[in-house]
Write a protein that holds these residues in place. Structure first.
Motif, PDB file in Angstrom:
ATOM      1  N   ASP A  84     -16.802   4.157  -1.101  1.00 37.40           N
ATOM      2  CA  ASP A  84     -15.871   4.851  -1.992  1.00 37.40           C
ATOM      3  C   ASP A  84     -16.195   4.665  -3.469  1.00 37.40           C
ATOM      4  N   ALA A 118      -9.661   6.587   2.143  1.00 38.26           N
ATOM      5  CA  ALA A 118      -9.578   5.205   1.646  1.00 38.26           C
ATOM      6  C   ALA A 118      -9.429   4.203   2.781  1.00 38.26           C
ATOM      7  N   LEU A 145      -5.908  10.047  -2.405  1.00 38.77           N
ATOM      8  CA  LEU A 145      -6.447   9.013  -1.538  1.00 38.77           C
ATOM      9  C   LEU A 145      -5.615   8.989  -0.265  1.00 38.77           C
ATOM     10  N   LYS A 186      -3.034  10.489  -6.756  1.00 43.45           N
ATOM     11  CA  LYS A 186      -3.247   9.677  -7.944  1.00 43.45           C
ATOM     12  C   LYS A 186      -2.933  10.439  -9.224  1.00 43.45           C
ATOM     13  N   THR A 233      -1.438   4.014   1.108  1.00 42.51           N
ATOM     14  CA  THR A 233      -2.371   4.769   1.946  1.00 42.51           C
ATOM     15  C   THR A 233      -2.388   4.269   3.394  1.00 42.51           C
ATOM     16  N   LEU A 279     -10.995   3.993 -10.372  1.00 40.38           N
ATOM     17  CA  LEU A 279     -11.307   4.085  -8.953  1.00 40.38           C
ATOM     18  C   LEU A 279     -12.612   3.370  -8.628  1.00 40.38           C
ATOM     19  N   LEU A 329      -4.638   0.627  -3.456  1.00 43.75           N
ATOM     20  CA  LEU A 329      -4.586   1.388  -2.205  1.00 43.75           C
ATOM     21  C   LEU A 329      -3.183   1.409  -1.599  1.00 43.75           C
TER      22      LEU A 329
END
Length: 337
Positions: A111, A103, A134, A142, A188, A159, A185
């Motif tokens: 993505d 990600a 991710l 997730k 991440t 997503l 996100l």
């Protein structure tokens, strides 16, 4: 159908019974018929009232015939006892697949497409457990391994949608993204902004996502990344690959570009050392090839064979039969009025 042959038997009996009954009634009427002629009554056929009654009679007879046919068909289906048969092949439940998605900023353009590819893959699964991770500077799970495909599809739809609509503009430093994408996100990115696209750490976290390590199961990671590492993480790609091999995990790679370059070639060699392959997302048959690859793998046997569950489904035809009977009786009552 549990007794499919009974459809033909019931229909033949009904048709023969109707034909015999019609013939007997016709013969009786013919035998007892007494004709009488009345002069000057031809004009009656042209009277509005006569025409209305004849039209009503024809409509009722047609309706009776239609209802009779529906009732006969419904009775035949009920007699045949329709059922649902569902095969539960417990061997497929020994296959675990982790979707492992980079990600980082360099992957945001791809993505959404990869999310759609993941969703297409899941549509071909039947019993396998699936998970989604991710990662960039950090890794986020997730959802854990599950065979709840409606839930999996919902997550993959989210997503694809968030990534597709989340890039607002390109800037000199990367992208300007929406709040929805930033929230999606969250977790991440490295808080210190020192590392990104840590493919080794990402793959290692995905390998750790497998449970039941004491059981013989087929384990596969589908790793989507461009392998453009920024900074130094805990695991290099080769170290993560070694970890995957020790855990008997096969890695299938998804590369976003058409030209592999040094990073792509390194990723390809590392992935192939686990028994997997690297696929380019630019190829039109990538998803089909991955599906064939997964299906060709040895599926480990677990306790229990394929089991067939049979469920009776006579509710709908029985309902139509009841409607047909009530309608037939109602129409008969109308004809006597």
């Amino acid at each position: 159908m549990r007794y499919g042959y009974l459809i033909a038997v019931v229909l033949v009996v009904i048709v023969l019974g109707a034909a015999i009954g019609w013939r007997r009634v016709g013969l009786k009427l013919h035998a007892s018929e007494r004709r009488g002629w009345v002069a000057n009554t031809g004009y009656v056929r042209n009277l509005p009232r006569y025409r209305t009654l004849m039209r009503k009679t024809r409509m009722i007879v047609a309706a009776l015939l239609a209802v009779f046919c529906v009732g006969a068909a419904s009775l035949a289906v009920v007699a045949a006892n329709p059922v649902d048969r569902r095969v539960e092949d417990r061997r497929l439940a020994s296959r675990d697949i982790v979707l492992c998605l980079d990600a980082s900023g360099s992957m945001l353009d791809y993505d959404s497409e990869i999310g759609e590819a993941f969703k297409t893959l899941v549509e071909h699964f039947n019993g396998e457990r699936v998970s989604l991770y991710l990662w960039s500077g950090r890794s986020v799970r997730k959802f854990p391994l599950t065979d709840d495909y409606p839930m999996v599809t919902e997550y993959l739809d989210e997503l694809s949608s968030v990534l597709r609509n989340g890039i607002l503009a390109r800037t000199s430093n990367g992208y300007r993204i929406s709040r929805e994408l930033a929230k999606y996100l969250e977790g991440t990115d490295d808080p210190d902004e020192q590392v990104a696209s840590q493919i080794g750490d990402g793959l290692a976290s995905c390998v750790l996502g497998f449970d039941h390590t004491d059981q013989e199961r087929s384990r596969t990671v589908i790793l989507a990344s461009d392998n453009e590492v920024v900074g130094q993480g805990l695991y290099s790609l080769s170290e993560a690959i070694d970890f995957a091999k020790r855990q008997k995990v096969e890695v299938i790679g998804l590369f976003p570009g058409d030209y592999l370059g040094t990073d792509g070639e390194d990723m390809k060699n590392q992935v192939e050392s686990t028994g997997g392959r690297l696929y380019k997302m630019t190829s039109s048959d990538t998803v089909d090839s991955i599906i064939k690859d997964i299906e060709a793998k040895q599926v480990n046997e677990i306790e229990g064979d394929a089991r067939v569950t049979v469920t009776d489904r006579v509710g709908t035809p029985a309902g139509w039969l009841a409607v047909a009977i009530l309608s037939f009786l109602g129409l008969l009552g109308v004809t006597r009025l």
